[in-house]
Enzyme design. Sequence first.
Site, PDB file in Angstrom:
ATOM      1  N   ARG A 127       0.868  -1.179   0.000  1.00  0.00           N
ATOM      2  CA  ARG A 127       0.000   0.000   0.000  1.00  0.00           C
ATOM      3  C   ARG A 127       0.904   1.228   0.000  1.00  0.00           C
ATOM      4  O   ARG A 127       1.813   1.338   0.823  1.00  0.00           O
ATOM      5  CB  ARG A 127      -0.905   0.057   1.221  1.00  0.00           C
ATOM      6  N   HIS A 147      -7.490   0.859  -6.186  1.00  0.00           N
ATOM      7  CA  HIS A 147      -7.701   0.115  -4.925  1.00  0.00           C
ATOM      8  C   HIS A 147      -8.477  -1.165  -5.257  1.00  0.00           C
ATOM      9  O   HIS A 147      -9.631  -1.337  -4.866  1.00  0.00           O
ATOM     10  CB  HIS A 147      -8.474   0.992  -3.938  1.00  0.00           C
ATOM     11  N   GLN A 172     -10.458  -3.548  -2.722  1.00  0.00           N
ATOM     12  CA  GLN A 172     -11.692  -2.968  -2.172  1.00  0.00           C
ATOM     13  C   GLN A 172     -12.886  -3.302  -3.065  1.00  0.00           C
ATOM     14  O   GLN A 172     -13.987  -3.583  -2.574  1.00  0.00           O
ATOM     15  CB  GLN A 172     -11.534  -1.445  -2.051  1.00  0.00           C
ATOM     16  N   ASP A 221     -16.900   8.183  -0.919  1.00  0.00           N
ATOM     17  CA  ASP A 221     -15.558   8.020  -0.343  1.00  0.00           C
ATOM     18  C   ASP A 221     -15.137   9.405   0.157  1.00  0.00           C
ATOM     19  O   ASP A 221     -15.755  10.422  -0.202  1.00  0.00           O
ATOM     20  CB  ASP A 221     -14.608   7.496  -1.441  1.00  0.00           C
ATOM     21  N   CYS A 274     -16.193   2.766   1.281  1.00  0.00           N
ATOM     22  CA  CYS A 274     -15.015   1.927   1.533  1.00  0.00           C
ATOM     23  C   CYS A 274     -14.475   2.136   2.950  1.00  0.00           C
ATOM     24  O   CYS A 274     -13.783   1.261   3.461  1.00  0.00           O
ATOM     25  CB  CYS A 274     -13.936   2.205   0.492  1.00  0.00           C
ATOM     26  N   ARG A 320     -13.892  -7.228   3.210  1.00  0.00           N
ATOM     27  CA  ARG A 320     -12.493  -6.999   2.820  1.00  0.00           C
ATOM     28  C   ARG A 320     -11.655  -8.228   3.177  1.00  0.00           C
ATOM     29  O   ARG A 320     -10.797  -8.651   2.419  1.00  0.00           O
ATOM     30  CB  ARG A 320     -11.898  -5.777   3.559  1.00  0.00           C
TER      31      ARG A 320
HETATM   32  N1   CP Z   1     -11.066   0.748   2.895  1.00  0.00           N
HETATM   33  C1   CP Z   1      -9.776   0.679   3.268  1.00  0.00           C
HETATM   34  O1   CP Z   1      -8.883   0.423   2.451  1.00  0.00           O
HETATM   35  O2   CP Z   1      -9.570   0.925   4.573  1.00  0.00           O
HETATM   36  P1   CP Z   1      -8.148   1.071   5.294  1.00  0.00           P
HETATM   37  O3   CP Z   1      -7.533   2.362   4.770  1.00  0.00           O
HETATM   38  O4   CP Z   1      -8.448   1.120   6.745  1.00  0.00           O
HETATM   39  O5   CP Z   1      -7.285  -0.095   4.909  1.00  0.00           O
HETATM   40  N1  NVA Z   2      -9.660   7.298  -1.545  1.00  0.00           N
HETATM   41  C1  NVA Z   2      -9.283   6.892  -0.211  1.00  0.00           C
HETATM   42  C2  NVA Z   2      -9.584   5.445  -0.018  1.00  0.00           C
HETATM   43  C3  NVA Z   2      -9.317   4.942   1.357  1.00  0.00           C
HETATM   44  C4  NVA Z   2      -9.594   3.476   1.509  1.00  0.00           C
HETATM   45  C5  NVA Z   2      -7.826   7.181   0.027  1.00  0.00           C
HETATM   46  O1  NVA Z   2      -7.018   6.909  -0.859  1.00  0.00           O
HETATM   47  O2  NVA Z   2      -7.480   7.708   1.096  1.00  0.00           O
END
Ligand code: CP
Ligand code: NVA
Length: 317
Positions: free
Chosen positions: A106, A133, A136, A228, A269, A297
Amino acid sequence: MSLKGRSFLTLKDFTPEEIGELLDLAADLKKKKKQGITGNSLKGKNIALIFEKPSTRTRCSFTIGCVDEGGHPEYLGRDDIQLGHKESVKDTARVLGRMFDGIEFRGFSQKTVEDLALYSGVPVWNGLTDEYHPTQILADFLTIREQFGTLAGISLVFVGDGRNNMANSLMIGSSKMGVHFTILAPKQLWPKESLVALCRTYAKESGSQITVTDDINAVSGADVLYTDVWCSMGEEDKAAERVALLRPYQVNAELFASTGKDSTILLHCLPAVKGNEVTEDIFEKYADVIFDEAENRMHTIKAVMVATLGDTVGKEA
Ligand code: CP
Ligand code: NVA
């Protein structure tokens, strides 16, 4: 069909059949877990979890999914390893590939996760980048299947920052799986035209429609509203600008009423900033399904690891 040895970097790389297979596997693993049955398909496998950005759901899902299947997860936070400080992605990939059987990443750049896959020689899974992502979307689609029994023909409207990782990945996944997909956002936050064009080629195959609009009336007939955060991780300095742009696109009771359906659900999400992209009352009204989505998830990420790295898909303990 086997996904063994494959990386999971973006849904662009997967056919509708392969995505469907991952969802089926996730549903099966979820059912088994509820019966107290876990597996051992990752027994003897070591899995690196690299996090340049923070995470609750994704980190916990990879950790629990891995342990449930008998593997060993190793969390490598941004200040724990040389990556991004003293060592190149290419060298880090070659080191980790000698020690680990799979790598989750990530972080910011999609190129980093792609280079990890290129140079490590082991399956690499995208746990979120600025651009995509993909894990997700599997959880979102499993949740939609649980709610509506199908994906094809469902109308999904994403409301908010239409050029972020979620909007991009939902558009790719929807266009592949026959979900009618709309991005409802101010013009300044529309996705790249090249990605929309690519998704329209997928949509032609699956029979779905892709729409990008700033017209609030687009929520009419939606089965699923999705939102989101207005400022993704790394964009916190844009907060004031985003609030000004997106305030008219808040998911609230009025917007929900405009769907014209009683059966419309909300997905998010998470994490959510209540009072920005969604009001507290609407969030709470749909909390059950949103937290099903969060739970999913884990089942879907477990399915990705089992399918791409597991020795014995679905084998019971
Ligand atoms: N939705 C999601 O990716 O959550 P986190 O940022 O907590 O991993
Ligand atoms: N768009 C958000 C998604 C978090 C799961 C981010 O990148 O912070």
